[in-house]
Design an enzyme around this catalytic site. Structure first.
Site, PDB file in Angstrom:
ATOM      1  N   GLY A  12      -4.931  -0.229  -5.673  1.00  0.00           N
ATOM      2  CA  GLY A  12      -4.171   0.976  -5.300  1.00  0.00           C
ATOM      3  C   GLY A  12      -5.064   2.201  -5.361  1.00  0.00           C
ATOM      4  O   GLY A  12      -4.638   3.287  -5.754  1.00  0.00           O
ATOM      5  N   ARG A  15      -4.451   6.018  -2.776  1.00  0.00           N
ATOM      6  CA  ARG A  15      -3.494   7.133  -2.840  1.00  0.00           C
ATOM      7  C   ARG A  15      -3.311   7.567  -4.284  1.00  0.00           C
ATOM      8  O   ARG A  15      -3.628   6.813  -5.214  1.00  0.00           O
ATOM      9  CB  ARG A  15      -2.115   6.701  -2.303  1.00  0.00           C
ATOM     10  CG  ARG A  15      -2.069   6.616  -0.797  1.00  0.00           C
ATOM     11  CD  ARG A  15      -0.644   6.609  -0.283  1.00  0.00           C
ATOM     12  NE  ARG A  15       0.074   5.366  -0.493  1.00  0.00           N
ATOM     13  CZ  ARG A  15       1.249   5.271  -1.120  1.00  0.00           C
ATOM     14  NH1 ARG A  15       1.845   6.358  -1.604  1.00  0.00           N
ATOM     15  NH2 ARG A  15       1.842   4.102  -1.275  1.00  0.00           N
ATOM     16  N   TYR A 153      10.704  -1.323 -14.292  1.00  0.00           N
ATOM     17  CA  TYR A 153       9.420  -0.622 -14.410  1.00  0.00           C
ATOM     18  C   TYR A 153       8.954  -0.598 -15.875  1.00  0.00           C
ATOM     19  O   TYR A 153       7.798  -0.878 -16.180  1.00  0.00           O
ATOM     20  CB  TYR A 153       9.611   0.793 -13.867  1.00  0.00           C
ATOM     21  CG  TYR A 153       8.366   1.640 -13.761  1.00  0.00           C
ATOM     22  CD1 TYR A 153       7.462   1.461 -12.714  1.00  0.00           C
ATOM     23  CD2 TYR A 153       8.105   2.652 -14.693  1.00  0.00           C
ATOM     24  CE1 TYR A 153       6.329   2.264 -12.605  1.00  0.00           C
ATOM     25  CE2 TYR A 153       6.985   3.458 -14.583  1.00  0.00           C
ATOM     26  CZ  TYR A 153       6.101   3.257 -13.540  1.00  0.00           C
ATOM     27  OH  TYR A 153       4.985   4.060 -13.436  1.00  0.00           O
ATOM     28  N   LYS A 157       5.575  -2.202 -17.477  1.00  0.00           N
ATOM     29  CA  LYS A 157       4.546  -1.358 -18.099  1.00  0.00           C
ATOM     30  C   LYS A 157       4.334  -1.753 -19.570  1.00  0.00           C
ATOM     31  O   LYS A 157       3.203  -1.709 -20.058  1.00  0.00           O
ATOM     32  CB  LYS A 157       4.946   0.121 -17.978  1.00  0.00           C
ATOM     33  CG  LYS A 157       4.950   0.623 -16.522  1.00  0.00           C
ATOM     34  CD  LYS A 157       3.557   0.594 -15.948  1.00  0.00           C
ATOM     35  CE  LYS A 157       3.471   0.960 -14.487  1.00  0.00           C
ATOM     36  NZ  LYS A 157       2.123   0.876 -13.950  1.00  0.00           N
TER      37      LYS A 157
END
Ligand code: NDP
Length: 243
Positions: A12, A15, A153, A157
């Site tokens: 990634g 961006r 999420y 994480k």
């Protein structure tokens, strides 16, 4: 030029936080391979931002959640030594638990957690041979404090932190460190869907009273990726303005 001739892979890396990290590592002499899922336009934008450092930048389309694509990446890298892997690719698909589709649960886990495992598995094999390496995960304070609508999420994480703590014990004797950086609210496209009122509320909740900049996260990643951080292993560095 802390990273002269070092190969750095940033998932990634085209961006947001990843882009800032790609540019920062390039500016310190690294050979950067920035991967992305599918946004070619953003990848080309990074190519033009790299300026004179562009010959040290490689852009690779590779969905980290797809084992075959990650394997192809490592097959292509082969014996070329990789010094740093930054597991930065990540997505959100927020919903309150009763409304959370299994698909939204799964795709977040597959990208943020399983993607990090697949990328790290290749990196560990490569780095063991060199007896040197730095593996980093970009986690989130959600893992620690929780946010409504982020069970998927937050689980992904927190999983990255658990993975980090165990993996560092497997590889520490080979000169490899595994750590996490945990950014607070950083102004990137990841937060584009948040309503303005919520952004205001979140800003108030940050003791620093502002969102962070991608470059501030890149600086922390570079420190942990550097030779200076050789004795820091299995930890999480918060870059969160005091949250
Ligand atoms: P952005 O949405 O701005 O960028 C995400 C990047 O990840 C893009 O390059 C995207 O590629 C890539 N990506 C997404 N899914 C995949 C995939 N399956 N395979 C490969 N690449 C993929 O996000 P941020 O820069 O804001 O976030 C980066 C990381 O930081 C994430 O892990 C996020 O969870 C974490 N983080 C962000 C915070 C923030 O406030 N922004 C706070 C805390 C943590 P493409 O362009 O092709 O889609």
């Amino acid at each position: 030029m802390r990273f002269s001739n070092q190969r750095v892979i940033i998932s990634g890396g085209t961006r947001g936080l990843g882009r800032a990290a790609s540019l920062a590592f390039l500016s310190e002499g690294a050979l950067v391979q920035a991967t992305y899922r599918g946004n070619e336009e953003a990848a080309e934008e990074l190519r033009s931002l790299a300026g004179d450092n562009v010959e040290r930048l490689t852009l690779t389309r590779c969905d980290v959640s797809q084992e075959a694509e990650v394997q192809a990446l490592w097959d292509e890298i082969g014996d070329q030594p990789i010094s740093v892997l930054i597991n930065n690719a990540g997505i959100r698909r927020d919903a309150l638990m009763p409304l959370m589709d299994k698909a939204d649960w799964q795709t977040v886990l597959d990208t943020n957690l399983t993607g990090g495992y697949l990328m790290s598995r290749g990196a560990v094999k490569n780095m063991m041979a060199q007896r040197y390496g730095r593996i980093l995960f970009v986690t989130s304070p959600t893992s620690r404090i929780g946010f409504q609508g982020q069970t998927n999420y937050g689980a992904s994480k927190a999983g990255q932190i658990g993975l980090t703590r165990s993996l560092c014990k497997e590889v520490a004797s080979r000169g490899i460190t595994v750590n996490c950086v945990s950014p607070g609210f950083i102004a990137t496209e990841l937060l584009d869907d948040l309503p303005p009122e919520l952004i205001k509320e979140y800003k108030k909740s940050v003791p620093a009273r502002r969102f962070g900049k991608p470059e501030e996260v890149a600086a922390a990643l570079m420190f942990l990726a550097s030779a200076d951080a050789a004795y820091i292993n299995g930890t999480t560095l918060e870059v969160a303005g005091g949250i």
